[in-house]
Design a protein around this motif. Structure first.
Motif, PDB file in Angstrom:
ATOM      1  N   GLN A 230       0.960  -1.368  -0.147  1.00 46.87           N
ATOM      2  CA  GLN A 230       0.240   0.240  -0.265  1.00 46.87           C
ATOM      3  C   GLN A 230       0.893   1.405   0.331  1.00 46.87           C
ATOM      4  O   GLN A 230       1.666   1.566   0.462  1.00 46.87           O
ATOM      5  CB  GLN A 230      -0.837  -0.037   1.072  1.00 46.87           C
ATOM      6  N   VAL A 231      -0.097   2.217  -0.179  1.00 46.83           N
ATOM      7  CA  VAL A 231       1.313   3.348  -0.885  1.00 46.83           C
ATOM      8  C   VAL A 231       0.106   4.381   0.193  1.00 46.83           C
ATOM      9  O   VAL A 231      -0.954   4.894  -0.796  1.00 46.83           O
ATOM     10  CB  VAL A 231       1.480   3.723  -2.347  1.00 46.83           C
ATOM     11  N   ILE A 232       1.217   5.693   0.948  1.00 45.31           N
ATOM     12  CA  ILE A 232       0.151   6.625   0.833  1.00 45.31           C
ATOM     13  C   ILE A 232       0.675   8.047   0.937  1.00 45.31           C
ATOM     14  O   ILE A 232       2.251   8.097   1.416  1.00 45.31           O
ATOM     15  CB  ILE A 232       0.082   5.864   3.111  1.00 45.31           C
ATOM     16  N   GLU A 233       0.661   8.971   0.218  1.00 47.34           N
ATOM     17  CA  GLU A 233       1.590   9.684   0.734  1.00 47.34           C
ATOM     18  C   GLU A 233       0.446  10.767   1.121  1.00 47.34           C
ATOM     19  O   GLU A 233      -0.689  10.962   0.945  1.00 47.34           O
ATOM     20  CB  GLU A 233       1.579  10.213  -1.617  1.00 47.34           C
ATOM     21  N   GLY A 234       1.412  12.258   1.822  1.00 44.56           N
ATOM     22  CA  GLY A 234       0.520  13.162   2.586  1.00 44.56           C
ATOM     23  C   GLY A 234       0.581  14.663   1.011  1.00 44.56           C
ATOM     24  O   GLY A 234       1.253  14.507   0.358  1.00 44.56           O
ATOM     25  N   GLU A 235      -1.308  14.548   1.573  1.00 45.43           N
ATOM     26  CA  GLU A 235      -1.408  16.063   0.417  1.00 45.43           C
ATOM     27  C   GLU A 235      -1.594  17.214   0.851  1.00 45.43           C
ATOM     28  O   GLU A 235      -2.024  16.927   2.048  1.00 45.43           O
ATOM     29  CB  GLU A 235      -2.670  14.671   0.069  1.00 45.43           C
ATOM     30  N   PRO A 236      -0.997  18.256   0.666  1.00 47.09           N
ATOM     31  CA  PRO A 236      -0.882  19.208   1.520  1.00 47.09           C
ATOM     32  C   PRO A 236      -2.457  20.191   0.851  1.00 47.09           C
ATOM     33  O   PRO A 236      -3.030  19.164   0.198  1.00 47.09           O
ATOM     34  CB  PRO A 236       0.255  20.010   0.050  1.00 47.09           C
ATOM     35  N   SER A 237      -3.020  20.872   1.651  1.00 48.10           N
ATOM     36  CA  SER A 237      -4.124  21.359   1.845  1.00 48.10           C
ATOM     37  C   SER A 237      -4.203  22.450   2.399  1.00 48.10           C
ATOM     38  O   SER A 237      -2.679  23.210   2.701  1.00 48.10           O
ATOM     39  CB  SER A 237      -5.267  20.427   3.118  1.00 48.10           C
ATOM     40  N   GLU A 238      -5.298  23.681   1.652  1.00 45.82           N
ATOM     41  CA  GLU A 238      -5.292  24.849   1.832  1.00 45.82           C
ATOM     42  C   GLU A 238      -5.710  24.849   2.468  1.00 45.82           C
ATOM     43  O   GLU A 238      -7.201  26.139   2.289  1.00 45.82           O
ATOM     44  CB  GLU A 238      -5.242  25.343   0.321  1.00 45.82           C
ATOM     45  N   ALA A 239      -7.257  23.987   2.999  1.00 45.37           N
ATOM     46  CA  ALA A 239      -8.082  24.543   3.858  1.00 45.37           C
ATOM     47  C   ALA A 239      -8.101  25.543   4.930  1.00 45.37           C
ATOM     48  O   ALA A 239      -6.421  25.471   5.823  1.00 45.37           O
ATOM     49  CB  ALA A 239      -8.494  23.027   4.725  1.00 45.37           C
ATOM     50  N   PRO A 240      -8.681  26.624   5.385  1.00 48.41           N
ATOM     51  CA  PRO A 240      -8.705  27.436   6.609  1.00 48.41           C
ATOM     52  C   PRO A 240      -7.915  27.069   7.569  1.00 48.41           C
ATOM     53  O   PRO A 240      -7.298  27.600   8.053  1.00 48.41           O
ATOM     54  CB  PRO A 240      -9.812  27.748   6.533  1.00 48.41           C
ATOM     55  N   ASP A 241      -7.877  26.025   8.138  1.00 48.66           N
ATOM     56  CA  ASP A 241      -7.712  24.882   9.582  1.00 48.66           C
ATOM     57  C   ASP A 241      -6.412  23.994   9.346  1.00 48.66           C
ATOM     58  O   ASP A 241      -6.431  23.701  10.822  1.00 48.66           O
ATOM     59  CB  ASP A 241      -8.793  24.626  10.465  1.00 48.66           C
ATOM     60  N   ALA A 242      -6.487  24.443   8.140  1.00 48.29           N
ATOM     61  CA  ALA A 242      -4.475  23.215   7.459  1.00 48.29           C
ATOM     62  C   ALA A 242      -4.017  23.392   8.835  1.00 48.29           C
ATOM     63  O   ALA A 242      -3.329  25.005   8.541  1.00 48.29           O
ATOM     64  CB  ALA A 242      -4.807  23.119   7.171  1.00 48.29           C
TER      65      ALA A 242
END
Length: 332
Positions: A230-242
């Motif tokens: 299995q491969v899991i990658e961290g995904e950047p977020s532009e959500a206000p509460d990120a």
């Protein structure tokens, strides 16, 4: 040629409300990784989990979260002894807060020390005694290589007993996997396949934590060895509460004559700019990475003379363990 100035944007990850470690909220990728590890252990299955995310985004806690919450010993493998020491500092509050031996750093020097403490004659028997305690172990590929390929000899049946003790572990972490060379990757793939072949229903998770997504080991494990990957990658977020995991960076790249490069002299040319910056930000810290021990020693001396009110620390091949620890606490 003019300097090249680059502005690097901040990096943020979104968090979830899932129960995780203490009162911490996991990032989305940490939550997914934790769920997959828990499922594999509950179902007593083998899982090869490639955890791909940028440096400083929590790969270590994501890798060891199940070991921490379930009280399971884990085996962590790091390509350099300096990384082992760094991870020992990071994990100690979680795995060994009372200093009771649940977390052990095992390299050649540490084996020397334990060999004397335990009054034993060789590394192999010392290692066996340590493994029998079932601690969480942080070690390097060379130590694991010697165990897996039966290179620890001297006592009848010892090599078999060592691999059997390692085989009792359920969580294995190969951290900074992008720094492993091809031979080390092949050794790790052989190790994973061997443990799976010996007992595929034991329930083991092999975490390959890396800052880069591509690795030949992933193809070997999935296609040549037919192991679940299995491969899991961290995904950047532009959500206000990120949550911001990497602050914005101003990067200046300077032209240089690489055939006559003297890093400490180049840094000295920028002492006026450094002095101005420190006057504006008196609590700011400075890290200087040079290409030679001699250059580091020379520059440290220059900084002490130029900034008499600031403590300067040195970390290099001539630094003792105590000097290294003290250096990390100093402003420069």
């Amino acid at each position: 040629m003019q300097p090249l100035n680059i502005d690097i944007e901040p990096l943020s990850f979104e968090q979830t409300t899932s129960s995780w470690l203490s009162d911490l909220r996991p990032y989305v990728y940490q939550d997914r990784a934790y769920t997959l590890v828990e499922q594999a252990l509950d179902r007593r299955e083998t899982l090869c989990l490639f955890l791909v995310t940028s440096t400083g985004s929590g790969k270590t806690l994501a890798s060891y979260a199940s070991a921490i919450n379930n009280g399971l010993p884990a085996l962590g493998v790091y390509p350099t002894n300096e990384l082992i020491r760094d991870q020992e500092r990071a994990l100690k509050p979680w795995l060994d807060p009372q200093d009771n031996g649940r977390l052990l750093r095992i390299d050649s020097k540490q084996l020397d020390d334990w060999q004397v403490q335990e009054d034993l004659r060789q590394h192999a028997t010392t290692l066996e005694r340590l493994l029998m305690r079932q601690p969480t172990i942080l070690t390097n590929p060379d130590i694991l290589f010697h165990i897996v390929f039966g290179l620890y000899q001297g006592v009848s049946g010892l090599s078999q007993r060592l691999i059997a003790l390692i085989g009792q572990y359920q969580i294995f972490v190969f951290d900074e996997f992008h720094l492993y060379n091809v031979k080390q990757m092949a050794d790790m793939a052989f190790f994973v396949a061997t443990l799976h072949a010996i007992n595929p229903k034991w329930g083991r998770v092999f975490v390959f934590a890396s800052a880069t997504p591509e690795s030949p080991a992933r193809t070997w494990l999935e296609q040549q060895l037919s192991l679940p990957v299995q491969v899991i990658e961290g995904e950047p977020s532009e959500a206000p509460d990120a949550r911001v995991i990497a602050q914005p960076v101003k990067l200046t790249i300077l032209p240089a004559n690489l055939h006559a490069w003297k890093g400490d002299e180049v840094v000295q040319e920028f002492l006026p700019e450094l002095r101005s910056f420190i006057n504006q930000h008196p609590q700011a810290r400075l890290v200087t990475i040079l290409d030679s021990v001699a250059g580091a020693i020379r520059l440290a001396s220059t900084l002490r003379d130029s900034f008499p009110g600031i403590l300067v620390g040195e970390i290099h091949g001539f630094s003792s363990e105590q000097e290294r620890s003290e250096a990390l606490t100093r402003q420069f």
